[in-house]
Write a protein that holds these residues in place. Structure first.
Motif, mmCIF file in Angstrom:
data_model
loop_
_atom_site.group_PDB
_atom_site.id
_atom_site.type_symbol
_atom_site.label_atom_id
_atom_site.label_comp_id
_atom_site.label_asym_id
_atom_site.label_seq_id
_atom_site.Cartn_x
_atom_site.Cartn_y
_atom_site.Cartn_z
ATOM 1 N N TRP A 268 0.817 -1.216 0.000
ATOM 2 C CA TRP A 268 0.000 0.000 0.000
ATOM 3 C C TRP A 268 0.852 1.268 0.000
ATOM 4 O O TRP A 268 0.422 2.313 -0.499
ATOM 5 N N VAL A 269 2.063 1.185 0.559
ATOM 6 C CA VAL A 269 2.988 2.326 0.463
ATOM 7 C C VAL A 269 3.303 2.593 -1.010
ATOM 8 O O VAL A 269 3.213 3.737 -1.493
ATOM 9 N N ILE A 270 3.677 1.527 -1.731
ATOM 10 C CA ILE A 270 4.001 1.666 -3.152
ATOM 11 C C ILE A 270 2.764 2.080 -3.943
ATOM 12 O O ILE A 270 2.832 2.931 -4.843
ATOM 13 N N ASP A 271 1.625 1.503 -3.614
ATOM 14 C CA ASP A 271 0.378 1.867 -4.275
ATOM 15 C C ASP A 271 0.109 3.366 -4.132
ATOM 16 O O ASP A 271 -0.271 4.031 -5.102
ATOM 17 N N SER A 272 0.320 3.900 -2.943
ATOM 18 C CA SER A 272 0.083 5.321 -2.701
ATOM 19 C C SER A 272 1.009 6.201 -3.540
ATOM 20 O O SER A 272 0.582 7.207 -4.115
ATOM 21 N N LEU A 273 2.275 5.808 -3.632
ATOM 22 C CA LEU A 273 3.229 6.566 -4.448
ATOM 23 C C LEU A 273 2.902 6.449 -5.933
ATOM 24 O O LEU A 273 2.996 7.430 -6.685
ATOM 25 N N GLU A 274 2.515 5.256 -6.351
ATOM 26 C CA GLU A 274 2.165 5.051 -7.751
ATOM 27 C C GLU A 274 0.938 5.877 -8.134
ATOM 28 O O GLU A 274 0.856 6.424 -9.242
ATOM 29 N N ARG A 275 -0.019 5.987 -7.227
ATOM 30 C CA ARG A 275 -1.201 6.805 -7.488
ATOM 31 C C ARG A 275 -0.827 8.273 -7.704
ATOM 32 O O ARG A 275 -1.406 8.952 -8.556
ATOM 33 N N LEU A 276 0.137 8.764 -6.918
ATOM 34 C CA LEU A 276 0.591 10.143 -7.107
ATOM 35 C C LEU A 276 1.219 10.319 -8.488
ATOM 36 O O LEU A 276 1.008 11.336 -9.152
ATOM 37 N N GLU B 195 9.702 -0.757 -13.077
ATOM 38 C CA GLU B 195 10.945 0.000 -12.932
ATOM 39 C C GLU B 195 10.834 1.019 -11.807
ATOM 40 O O GLU B 195 11.788 1.227 -11.046
ATOM 41 N N ARG B 196 9.673 1.660 -11.705
ATOM 42 C CA ARG B 196 9.480 2.640 -10.628
ATOM 43 C C ARG B 196 9.577 1.965 -9.262
ATOM 44 O O ARG B 196 10.210 2.478 -8.336
ATOM 45 N N VAL B 197 8.960 0.801 -9.140
ATOM 46 C CA VAL B 197 8.979 0.082 -7.863
ATOM 47 C C VAL B 197 10.388 -0.413 -7.551
ATOM 48 O O VAL B 197 10.831 -0.354 -6.396
ATOM 49 N N GLU B 198 11.097 -0.880 -8.550
ATOM 50 C CA GLU B 198 12.473 -1.324 -8.330
ATOM 51 C C GLU B 198 13.332 -0.184 -7.794
ATOM 52 O O GLU B 198 14.138 -0.374 -6.871
ATOM 53 N N ALA B 199 13.151 1.019 -8.360
ATOM 54 C CA ALA B 199 13.920 2.180 -7.897
ATOM 55 C C ALA B 199 13.537 2.554 -6.469
ATOM 56 O O ALA B 199 14.403 2.858 -5.637
ATOM 57 N N LEU B 200 12.251 2.526 -6.162
ATOM 58 C CA LEU B 200 11.791 2.889 -4.822
ATOM 59 C C LEU B 200 12.280 1.902 -3.770
ATOM 60 O O LEU B 200 12.582 2.288 -2.636
ATOM 61 N N ALA C 9 14.971 -0.123 -3.900
ATOM 62 C CA ALA C 9 16.419 -0.341 -3.829
ATOM 63 C C ALA C 9 16.940 0.118 -2.471
ATOM 64 O O ALA C 9 16.301 0.916 -1.780
ATOM 65 N N SER C 10 18.115 -0.355 -2.083
ATOM 66 C CA SER C 10 18.651 -0.013 -0.764
ATOM 67 C C SER C 10 18.866 1.484 -0.586
ATOM 68 O O SER C 10 18.872 1.991 0.536
ATOM 69 N N ASN C 11 19.045 2.203 -1.699
ATOM 70 C CA ASN C 11 19.167 3.660 -1.627
ATOM 71 C C ASN C 11 17.908 4.362 -2.138
ATOM 72 O O ASN C 11 17.916 5.565 -2.364
ATOM 73 N N GLY C 12 16.834 3.609 -2.310
ATOM 74 C CA GLY C 12 15.576 4.193 -2.767
ATOM 75 C C GLY C 12 14.740 4.701 -1.604
ATOM 76 O O GLY C 12 15.002 4.396 -0.442
ATOM 77 N N MET C 13 13.710 5.447 -1.917
ATOM 78 C CA MET C 13 12.880 6.093 -0.903
ATOM 79 C C MET C 13 12.291 5.090 0.082
ATOM 80 O O MET C 13 12.280 5.315 1.293
ATOM 81 N N VAL C 14 11.799 3.973 -0.418
ATOM 82 C CA VAL C 14 11.164 2.971 0.437
ATOM 83 C C VAL C 14 12.191 1.966 0.966
ATOM 84 O O VAL C 14 12.184 1.627 2.157
ATOM 85 N N GLY C 15 13.076 1.495 0.121
ATOM 86 C CA GLY C 15 14.060 0.499 0.535
ATOM 87 C C GLY C 15 14.966 0.996 1.643
ATOM 88 O O GLY C 15 15.247 0.265 2.610
ATOM 89 N N TYR C 16 15.441 2.231 1.525
ATOM 90 C CA TYR C 16 16.304 2.795 2.573
ATOM 91 C C TYR C 16 15.554 2.893 3.900
ATOM 92 O O TYR C 16 16.075 2.501 4.955
ATOM 93 N N ASP D 206 0.870 -9.623 -9.053
ATOM 94 C CA ASP D 206 2.112 -10.300 -8.678
ATOM 95 C C ASP D 206 3.027 -9.374 -7.889
ATOM 96 O O ASP D 206 3.694 -9.788 -6.933
ATOM 97 N N MET D 207 3.041 -8.103 -8.265
ATOM 98 C CA MET D 207 3.870 -7.134 -7.562
ATOM 99 C C MET D 207 3.360 -6.900 -6.148
ATOM 100 O O MET D 207 4.132 -6.897 -5.173
ATOM 101 N N PHE D 208 2.049 -6.714 -6.002
ATOM 102 C CA PHE D 208 1.476 -6.444 -4.688
ATOM 103 C C PHE D 208 1.732 -7.631 -3.749
ATOM 104 O O PHE D 208 2.098 -7.447 -2.581
ATOM 105 N N ALA D 209 1.558 -8.836 -4.252
ATOM 106 C CA ALA D 209 1.787 -10.033 -3.433
ATOM 107 C C ALA D 209 3.243 -10.114 -2.986
ATOM 108 O O ALA D 209 3.542 -10.477 -1.841
ATOM 109 N N HIS D 210 4.177 -9.773 -3.880
ATOM 110 C CA HIS D 210 5.598 -9.801 -3.536
ATOM 111 C C HIS D 210 5.920 -8.774 -2.456
ATOM 112 O O HIS D 210 6.665 -9.059 -1.505
ATOM 113 N N LEU D 211 5.359 -7.577 -2.553
ATOM 114 C CA LEU D 211 5.660 -6.510 -1.606
ATOM 115 C C LEU D 211 5.160 -6.818 -0.200
ATOM 116 O O LEU D 211 5.730 -6.339 0.787
#
Length: 269
Positions: free
Chosen positions: A114-122, A144-149, A151-158, A245-250
């Motif tokens: 839902w964090v990623i969903d919220s960012l994707e909606r924006l 690609e957007r989710v992979e960037a977010l 990542a260990s240095n991404g907004m969500v991963g960090y 598939d993405m939502f289930a993985h997250l």
């Protein structure tokens, strides 16, 4: 002045929580501040130069780092209980506790899907604005957007990695994890638990009249609405815009739902 920190995952209620807490005339709370970056810059400046670092013994280092907080919040109108917001604080708790032994951390979490969903909606709400959050790419896919977010240095991963460090570290007993769903459905319960965690007197908040916006900051990263809080606290269920598939993985990233977390002394509400 008493210092505490508000941290955790993005899009998980920290702006809403700060907007609520600032209703208390004794509490200073706001969106992300520059204090963490000033603290990091000061710490690095005292250690970066081989020629200069011998000038800084432990006592001097601690004085200078405390001064970052005291100088920034030294205005006469700043309230006595300061809750500073930044996602980096969760990976710097040992240093904060050394400087301010009373410090506690409030960490907002939310199902990562839902964090990623919220960012994707924006991103989809403003299709002709290329957000800095996603690398300003016009042709990027949601994958690609989710992979960037994430990542260990991404907004969500960090933020996720830093939160794990706090939850499994020696300072875990100073951490209160606040679920987004609980905050939206039962804000009075969450606020009461926060005041107990901070060892402060409770305060009656008006959860039906809370608003906040930081349009200048949001426009600077070309993402309008990133820190906008609507009036009234409520939980609104919805369908995700992410591929299944993405939502289930997250969902596998939600480590705070594992039974071993509370065994480490973390309080969860």
């Amino acid at each position: 002045m008493t210092y505490h920190v508000l941290s955790g995952l993005p899009r998980s209620g920290s702006t809403l929580l700060a907007a609520l807490l600032r209703q208390n005339p004794l509490v200073h709370a706001d969106m992300t501040s520059p204090v963490a970056q000033l603290y990091i810059a000061q710490l690095q400046a005292m250690n970066a130069s081989v020629e200069m670092h011998h000038h800084f013994d432990t006592a001097r280092r601690r004085r200078l780092l405390r001064a970052v907080f005291d100088a920034y919040y030294g205005d006469a109108d700043v309230r006595p209980i300061v809750i500073d917001t930044h996602r980096s604080w969760t990976c710097m708790l040992p240093g904060l506790v050394d400087l301010f032994p009373a410090t506690r951390a409030i960490c907002c979490v939310r199902n990562v899907g839902w964090v990623i969903d919220s960012l994707e909606r924006l991103a989809r709400k403003h299709p002709h604005r290329l957000s800095a959050l996603f690398g300003n790419r016009a042709d990027a896919t949601v994958y690609e957007r989710v992979e960037a977010l994430c990542a260990s240095n991404g907004m969500v991963g960090y933020a996720l990695d830093a939160l794990k460090q706090a939850c499994y570290g020696a300072e875990a007993g100073r951490v209160l994890v606040v679920r987004y769903e609980t905050l939206c459905r039962d804000p009075a319960r969450v606020l009461a638990r926060i005041y107990a965690h901070l060892d402060e007197a409770p305060f009656e908040h008006d959860t039906a009249n809370v608003q906040y916006e930081a349009d200048r900051f949001d426009l600077a990263v070309n993402t309008p609405g990133l820190h906008r809080v609507r009036r009234g606290v409520s939980f609104e269920p919805r369908d995700t815009v992410l591929p299944p598939d993405m939502f289930a993985h997250l969902e596998s990233f939600n480590f705070w739902e594992r039974p071993d977390v509370e065994a480490h002394g973390i309080a969860i509400v």
